[in-house]
Design an enzyme around this catalytic site. Structure first.
Site, PDB file in Angstrom:
ATOM      1  N   SER A 159       0.854  -1.180   0.000  1.00 45.77           N
ATOM      2  CA  SER A 159       0.000   0.000   0.000  1.00 45.77           C
ATOM      3  C   SER A 159       0.891   1.232   0.000  1.00 45.77           C
ATOM      4  CB  SER A 159      -0.903   0.002   1.241  1.00 45.77           C
ATOM      5  OG  SER A 159      -1.616   1.210   1.338  1.00 45.77           O
ATOM      6  N   HIS A 215      -0.944  -1.075  -4.535  1.00 45.19           N
ATOM      7  CA  HIS A 215      -2.286  -0.818  -4.029  1.00 45.19           C
ATOM      8  C   HIS A 215      -2.380   0.663  -3.687  1.00 45.19           C
ATOM      9  CE1 HIS A 215      -6.027  -2.081  -1.967  1.00 45.19           C
ATOM     10  NE2 HIS A 215      -5.718  -1.166  -1.069  1.00 45.19           N
ATOM     11  N   ASP A 241      -4.642   3.703  -2.386  1.00 40.28           N
ATOM     12  CA  ASP A 241      -5.840   4.041  -1.616  1.00 40.28           C
ATOM     13  C   ASP A 241      -6.336   5.439  -1.956  1.00 40.28           C
ATOM     14  OD1 ASP A 241      -6.196   1.697   0.082  1.00 40.28           O
ATOM     15  OD2 ASP A 241      -4.309   2.279   1.019  1.00 40.28           O
ATOM     16  N   MET A 280      -9.164   8.130  -1.112  1.00 42.51           N
ATOM     17  CA  MET A 280     -10.182   8.491  -0.118  1.00 42.51           C
ATOM     18  C   MET A 280     -10.679   9.902  -0.411  1.00 42.51           C
ATOM     19  SD  MET A 280      -8.296   7.125   3.353  1.00 42.51           S
ATOM     20  CE  MET A 280      -7.239   5.677   3.326  1.00 42.51           C
ATOM     21  N   HIS A 299      -7.914   1.312  -4.922  1.00 42.12           N
ATOM     22  CA  HIS A 299      -8.892   1.025  -3.873  1.00 42.12           C
ATOM     23  C   HIS A 299      -9.697   2.302  -3.641  1.00 42.12           C
ATOM     24  CE1 HIS A 299      -9.736  -0.339   0.550  1.00 42.12           C
ATOM     25  NE2 HIS A 299     -10.823  -0.275  -0.191  1.00 42.12           N
ATOM     26  N   MET A 349     -12.090   4.257  -2.043  1.00 41.78           N
ATOM     27  CA  MET A 349     -12.903   4.477  -0.839  1.00 41.78           C
ATOM     28  C   MET A 349     -13.594   5.821  -0.976  1.00 41.78           C
ATOM     29  SD  MET A 349     -10.359   2.906   2.086  1.00 41.78           S
ATOM     30  CE  MET A 349      -8.825   3.226   1.215  1.00 41.78           C
ATOM     31  N   MET A 364     -12.122  -6.415   3.633  1.00 39.36           N
ATOM     32  CA  MET A 364     -11.427  -5.507   4.537  1.00 39.36           C
ATOM     33  C   MET A 364     -11.285  -6.128   5.922  1.00 39.36           C
ATOM     34  SD  MET A 364     -10.535  -2.811   2.883  1.00 39.36           S
ATOM     35  CE  MET A 364     -10.014  -1.832   4.302  1.00 39.36           C
ATOM     36  N   GLY A 393     -10.409   3.662   5.991  1.00 40.04           N
ATOM     37  CA  GLY A 393     -10.273   5.088   6.235  1.00 40.04           C
ATOM     38  C   GLY A 393      -9.692   5.474   7.567  1.00 40.04           C
ATOM     39  N   PHE A 394      -9.419   4.495   8.413  1.00 39.71           N
ATOM     40  CA  PHE A 394      -8.867   4.782   9.738  1.00 39.71           C
ATOM     41  C   PHE A 394      -7.538   4.065   9.900  1.00 39.71           C
ATOM     42  CE2 PHE A 394     -13.442   5.157  10.066  1.00 39.71           C
ATOM     43  CZ  PHE A 394     -13.627   6.316  10.789  1.00 39.71           C
ATOM     44  N   GLY A 395      -6.503   4.788  10.247  1.00 38.25           N
ATOM     45  CA  GLY A 395      -5.198   4.188  10.417  1.00 38.25           C
ATOM     46  C   GLY A 395      -5.009   3.599  11.804  1.00 38.25           C
ATOM     47  N   GLY A 396      -3.979   2.766  11.923  1.00 36.81           N
ATOM     48  CA  GLY A 396      -3.579   2.239  13.215  1.00 36.81           C
ATOM     49  C   GLY A 396      -4.493   1.194  13.814  1.00 36.81           C
ATOM     50  N   ASP A 423      -7.019  -6.711   3.068  1.00 32.25           N
ATOM     51  CA  ASP A 423      -6.393  -5.404   3.278  1.00 32.25           C
ATOM     52  C   ASP A 423      -6.740  -4.895   4.664  1.00 32.25           C
ATOM     53  OD1 ASP A 423      -5.351  -2.855   3.100  1.00 32.25           O
ATOM     54  OD2 ASP A 423      -6.909  -2.089   1.771  1.00 32.25           O
ATOM     55  N   GLY A 424      -5.694  -4.582   5.438  1.00 32.33           N
ATOM     56  CA  GLY A 424      -5.893  -3.997   6.759  1.00 32.33           C
ATOM     57  C   GLY A 424      -5.165  -4.752   7.841  1.00 32.33           C
ATOM     58  N   GLY A 425      -4.060  -4.200   8.315  1.00 32.58           N
ATOM     59  CA  GLY A 425      -3.324  -4.828   9.409  1.00 32.58           C
ATOM     60  C   GLY A 425      -2.602  -6.103   9.026  1.00 32.58           C
ATOM     61  N   SER A 428       2.274  -0.728   6.400  1.00 34.92           N
ATOM     62  CA  SER A 428       3.397  -0.359   7.259  1.00 34.92           C
ATOM     63  C   SER A 428       4.399  -1.494   7.437  1.00 34.92           C
ATOM     64  CB  SER A 428       2.880   0.109   8.627  1.00 34.92           C
ATOM     65  OG  SER A 428       2.108  -0.893   9.252  1.00 34.92           O
TER      66      SER A 428
END
Length: 233
Positions: A15, A40, A42, A44, A74, A76, A145, A150-153, A179-181, A202
């Site tokens: 990403s 990828h 993103d 938004m 992607h 969003m 997902m 749309g939210f990090g961390g 996708d995600g974490g 990350s």
């Protein structure tokens, strides 16, 4: 195990939003040199999700500097129909929209195909996987997902794995993206469920050795997708 029935190849897609945005073309080329299969991107819009990233002008600039990469957009965004032609003109390869963002998914699918792009369709954590079934035969990829978009961390949602397992059991050759974490500590869970397109942000971008991380993600995912994961753990 769902993954044992998968006949798809493993693809690792960093990403790029997690990269250094001041030199994004260099970051993209570096990722490809490190073994990334696709990129990828993103997008938004501040409406479908609260954050704002970039649009077609940046993609067009990247395409000139990164001519051979596969760009998985992607999207969003609210009203994803509005951006299809712009993204196609900018050089996007796959347009992945969210099922929750449109009232006319079949019309959007046809619009994307007409524009010359592959079609991806994504669902948020709260959307039942059965909602996507009427469209699976008409798309190239389904995105599950594993965080709220749309939210990090956020942490990887392992409770989304039954969605992937359900799809993989029904569609052996479908590209299923997660996708995600996703990183080295969670890729086994995703690939075991049947995901073959691994988006990682990350874990790759913040590593001192992204080549090594991409290779490790691929190695672990391929073991599960080939059905050897349990024996080799």
């Amino acid at each position: 195990m769902a993954a044992r029935t998968c006949s798809c190849s493993c693809k690792i897609g960093p990403s790029i939003l997690n990269g250094d945005l001041s030199c994004l073309a260099d970051e993209c080329n570096r990722l490809l040199q490190c073994g990334a299969d696709y990129l990828h991107l993103d997008v938004m819009d501040g409406h479908f999700v609260p954050n704002l990233t970039f649009g077609a002008p940046l993609v067009k600039c990247l395409r000139k500097k990164v001519p051979n990469a596969f760009f998985d957009m992607h999207m969003m965004v609210a009203n994803p129909e509005k951006w299809v032609d712009d993204m196609a003109g900018a050089g996007a390869d796959q347009y992945t929209f969210h099922l929750e963002a449109t009232d006319k998914p079949m019309e959007l699918i046809q619009q994307i195909k007409k524009a010359g792009m592959k079609v991806g369709i994504g669902i948020k954590p709260g959307t039942p996987v059965t909602d996507v079934l009427p469209y699976v035969e008409h798309v190239n990829m389904v995105l599950i997902m594993t965080v709220e978009p749309g939210f990090g961390g956020q942490s990887f949602m392992a409770d989304m794995m039954p969605k992937i397992e359900f799809l993989r059991q029904k569609y052996r050759e479908l590209d299923i993206e997660v996708d995600g974490g996703v990183g080295t500590s969670t890729v086994d869970v995703a690939a075991k469920a049947g995901a073959n397109m691994i988006v990682s942000g990350s874990a790759i971008m913040k590593s001192d050795n992204p080549r090594q991380v991409i290779a490790l993600l691929r190695e672990r995912a391929e073991k599960w997708l080939r059905g050897h994961g349990e024996a080799e753990r």
